[in-house]
Design a protein around this motif. Sequence first.
Motif, PDB file in Angstrom:
ATOM      1  N   SER A  97      46.400  43.641  38.373  1.00 47.33           N
ATOM      2  CA  SER A  97      46.262  44.940  39.014  1.00 47.33           C
ATOM      3  C   SER A  97      47.553  45.327  39.724  1.00 47.33           C
ATOM      4  CB  SER A  97      45.114  44.936  40.010  1.00 47.33           C
ATOM      5  OG  SER A  97      45.089  46.164  40.708  1.00 47.33           O
ATOM      6  N   ASN A  98      48.012  44.490  40.630  1.00 47.20           N
ATOM      7  CA  ASN A  98      49.268  44.775  41.321  1.00 47.20           C
ATOM      8  C   ASN A  98      49.910  43.505  41.835  1.00 47.20           C
ATOM      9  OD1 ASN A  98      48.619  44.329  44.293  1.00 47.20           O
ATOM     10  ND2 ASN A  98      47.024  45.819  43.749  1.00 47.20           N
ATOM     11  N   ARG A 143      52.610  42.244  44.963  1.00 46.18           N
ATOM     12  CA  ARG A 143      53.252  42.649  46.212  1.00 46.18           C
ATOM     13  C   ARG A 143      54.210  41.559  46.667  1.00 46.18           C
ATOM     14  NH1 ARG A 143      51.705  46.756  49.931  1.00 46.18           N
ATOM     15  NH2 ARG A 143      49.696  47.213  48.976  1.00 46.18           N
ATOM     16  N   ILE A 194      55.094  47.103  46.656  1.00 49.20           N
ATOM     17  CA  ILE A 194      53.990  46.826  45.752  1.00 49.20           C
ATOM     18  C   ILE A 194      54.356  47.358  44.369  1.00 49.20           C
ATOM     19  CG2 ILE A 194      52.814  48.956  46.458  1.00 49.20           C
ATOM     20  CD1 ILE A 194      50.160  47.593  45.702  1.00 49.20           C
ATOM     21  N   THR A 252      52.630  48.183  40.647  1.00 56.52           N
ATOM     22  CA  THR A 252      51.431  48.295  39.829  1.00 56.52           C
ATOM     23  C   THR A 252      51.818  48.169  38.355  1.00 56.52           C
ATOM     24  OG1 THR A 252      51.622  50.691  39.820  1.00 56.52           O
ATOM     25  CG2 THR A 252      50.237  49.703  41.524  1.00 56.52           C
ATOM     26  N   LYS A 265      47.222  40.588  42.678  1.00 52.46           N
ATOM     27  CA  LYS A 265      45.801  40.931  42.695  1.00 52.46           C
ATOM     28  C   LYS A 265      45.335  41.241  41.287  1.00 52.46           C
ATOM     29  CE  LYS A 265      44.218  42.682  47.124  1.00 52.46           C
ATOM     30  NZ  LYS A 265      43.810  43.876  47.865  1.00 52.46           N
ATOM     31  N   VAL A 266      44.051  40.950  41.052  1.00 61.04           N
ATOM     32  CA  VAL A 266      43.483  41.223  39.735  1.00 61.04           C
ATOM     33  C   VAL A 266      42.595  42.453  39.787  1.00 61.04           C
ATOM     34  CG1 VAL A 266      43.577  38.809  39.056  1.00 61.04           C
ATOM     35  CG2 VAL A 266      41.503  39.693  40.111  1.00 61.04           C
ATOM     36  N   TYR A 292      38.461  41.056  46.399  1.00 60.84           N
ATOM     37  CA  TYR A 292      39.296  41.324  47.561  1.00 60.84           C
ATOM     38  C   TYR A 292      40.390  40.284  47.716  1.00 60.84           C
ATOM     39  CZ  TYR A 292      35.079  43.939  48.732  1.00 60.84           C
ATOM     40  OH  TYR A 292      34.008  44.784  48.709  1.00 60.84           O
ATOM     41  N   ILE A 293      40.312  39.242  46.935  1.00 61.23           N
ATOM     42  CA  ILE A 293      41.120  38.074  47.199  1.00 61.23           C
ATOM     43  C   ILE A 293      42.366  38.063  46.341  1.00 61.23           C
ATOM     44  CG2 ILE A 293      41.117  35.575  47.354  1.00 61.23           C
ATOM     45  CD1 ILE A 293      39.076  37.122  49.114  1.00 61.23           C
ATOM     46  N   PRO A 294      43.530  38.129  46.975  1.00 64.43           N
ATOM     47  CA  PRO A 294      44.770  38.019  46.225  1.00 64.43           C
ATOM     48  C   PRO A 294      45.124  36.557  45.990  1.00 64.43           C
ATOM     49  CG  PRO A 294      45.265  38.375  48.525  1.00 64.43           C
ATOM     50  CD  PRO A 294      43.765  38.361  48.399  1.00 64.43           C
ATOM     51  N   PHE A 329      48.258  33.982  46.179  1.00 67.25           N
ATOM     52  CA  PHE A 329      49.574  33.868  46.820  1.00 67.25           C
ATOM     53  C   PHE A 329      50.448  32.846  46.115  1.00 67.25           C
ATOM     54  CE2 PHE A 329      49.424  36.060  50.959  1.00 67.25           C
ATOM     55  CZ  PHE A 329      48.095  36.420  50.996  1.00 67.25           C
ATOM     56  N   ASN A 372      37.919  44.809  55.484  1.00 73.28           N
ATOM     57  CA  ASN A 372      38.143  43.418  55.105  1.00 73.28           C
ATOM     58  C   ASN A 372      39.005  42.690  56.133  1.00 73.28           C
ATOM     59  OD1 ASN A 372      36.863  44.128  52.714  1.00 73.28           O
ATOM     60  ND2 ASN A 372      38.793  44.505  51.645  1.00 73.28           N
ATOM     61  N   PHE A 391      40.524  38.511  56.970  1.00 74.29           N
ATOM     62  CA  PHE A 391      40.770  37.218  56.333  1.00 74.29           C
ATOM     63  C   PHE A 391      41.330  36.224  57.353  1.00 74.29           C
ATOM     64  CE2 PHE A 391      40.759  39.038  52.017  1.00 74.29           C
ATOM     65  CZ  PHE A 391      41.057  40.363  52.285  1.00 74.29           C
ATOM     66  N   LEU A 412      50.086  30.037  51.783  1.00 72.09           N
ATOM     67  CA  LEU A 412      48.886  30.511  52.469  1.00 72.09           C
ATOM     68  C   LEU A 412      47.645  30.127  51.668  1.00 72.09           C
ATOM     69  CD1 LEU A 412      51.125  32.538  53.659  1.00 72.09           C
ATOM     70  CD2 LEU A 412      49.156  33.981  54.154  1.00 72.09           C
ATOM     71  N   LEU A 446      43.371  30.455  51.711  1.00 67.49           N
ATOM     72  CA  LEU A 446      42.300  31.236  52.297  1.00 67.49           C
ATOM     73  C   LEU A 446      41.184  30.327  52.799  1.00 67.49           C
ATOM     74  CD1 LEU A 446      41.122  34.089  52.826  1.00 67.49           C
ATOM     75  CD2 LEU A 446      40.079  33.936  50.554  1.00 67.49           C
ATOM     76  N   GLN A 500      42.583  44.561  55.997  1.00 71.74           N
ATOM     77  CA  GLN A 500      42.970  45.620  55.085  1.00 71.74           C
ATOM     78  C   GLN A 500      41.771  46.509  54.770  1.00 71.74           C
ATOM     79  OE1 GLN A 500      43.166  42.691  51.330  1.00 71.74           O
ATOM     80  NE2 GLN A 500      43.668  44.784  50.815  1.00 71.74           N
ATOM     81  N   VAL A 518      41.844  47.957  45.811  1.00 73.11           N
ATOM     82  CA  VAL A 518      42.700  46.949  45.203  1.00 73.11           C
ATOM     83  C   VAL A 518      44.148  47.083  45.636  1.00 73.11           C
ATOM     84  CG1 VAL A 518      43.519  46.013  43.017  1.00 73.11           C
ATOM     85  CG2 VAL A 518      41.166  46.810  43.226  1.00 73.11           C
ATOM     86  N   ASN A 519      44.657  48.297  45.780  1.00 72.59           N
ATOM     87  CA  ASN A 519      46.083  48.480  46.053  1.00 72.59           C
ATOM     88  C   ASN A 519      46.425  48.582  47.530  1.00 72.59           C
ATOM     89  OD1 ASN A 519      46.652  48.413  43.341  1.00 72.59           O
ATOM     90  ND2 ASN A 519      46.806  50.631  43.113  1.00 72.59           N
TER      91      ASN A 519
END
Lengths: 113, 113
Positions: free
Chosen positions: A31-32, A34, A49, A51, A93-94, A99-101, A103, B31, B33, B43, B45, B94, B98-99
């Motif tokens: 998805s994106n 960052r 970011i 995309t 991110k997918v 919600y979980i990126p 890292f 959200n 975290f 990092l 989670l 956040q 997604v973005n």
Amino acid sequence: KNQVEQSPQSLIILEGKNCTLQCNYTVSPFSNLRWYKQDTGRGPVSLTIMTFSENTKSNGRYTATLDADTKQSSLHITASQLSDSASYICVVKVVGGSYIPTFGRGTSLIVHP
Amino acid sequence: DVKVTQSSRYLVKRTGEKVFLECVQDMDHENMFWYRQDPGLGLRLIYFSYDVKMKEKGDIPEGYSVSREKKERFSLILESASTNQTSMYLCASQYGGVNTEAFFGQGTRLTVV
């Protein structure tokens, strides 16, 4: 296996020089992506970011590139300054509502005078 | 400016103590975290929350619990602190989507002795 790999792990350069940090990812569907900068003892701060449809994006002396086909991104720093000394973290991110990126472990950059 | 505030920058606790780390955000983000950051590991989670009273386990929830009674506040609880929980703890918040960018607090450096 970490799905976001960054290289190099650490880098030392002289002030005024350019450098490029790499990020390869396998997470999908993409998805994106960052890039964050984390100063020592501080929380990360977003630099840019990317995309799916973007190839290049600049933020001052920072330029990020994305090749979604090869699943690679780079962060280029031009004319480095002492204040660029930090950890640079790639985060992906997918698509699909998570919600979980994911890292990367970061690249530690030290700029020497 | 978005502000994510963690209650302590530095904390020293004894093994077996119950430890509370507090995080407050002022942007009405859905959200929130909790991450821990260790050298070479990046990092990771611990827990996240997408709404008041809602929580989901992250990658490393063992030994931790969380509480979100109000939208702006997300607490991390170490039920019985152990030396292997010595780490940097980062809170982030956040908007849903997604973005959207995650905003991080300044971090809490916890030492368990």
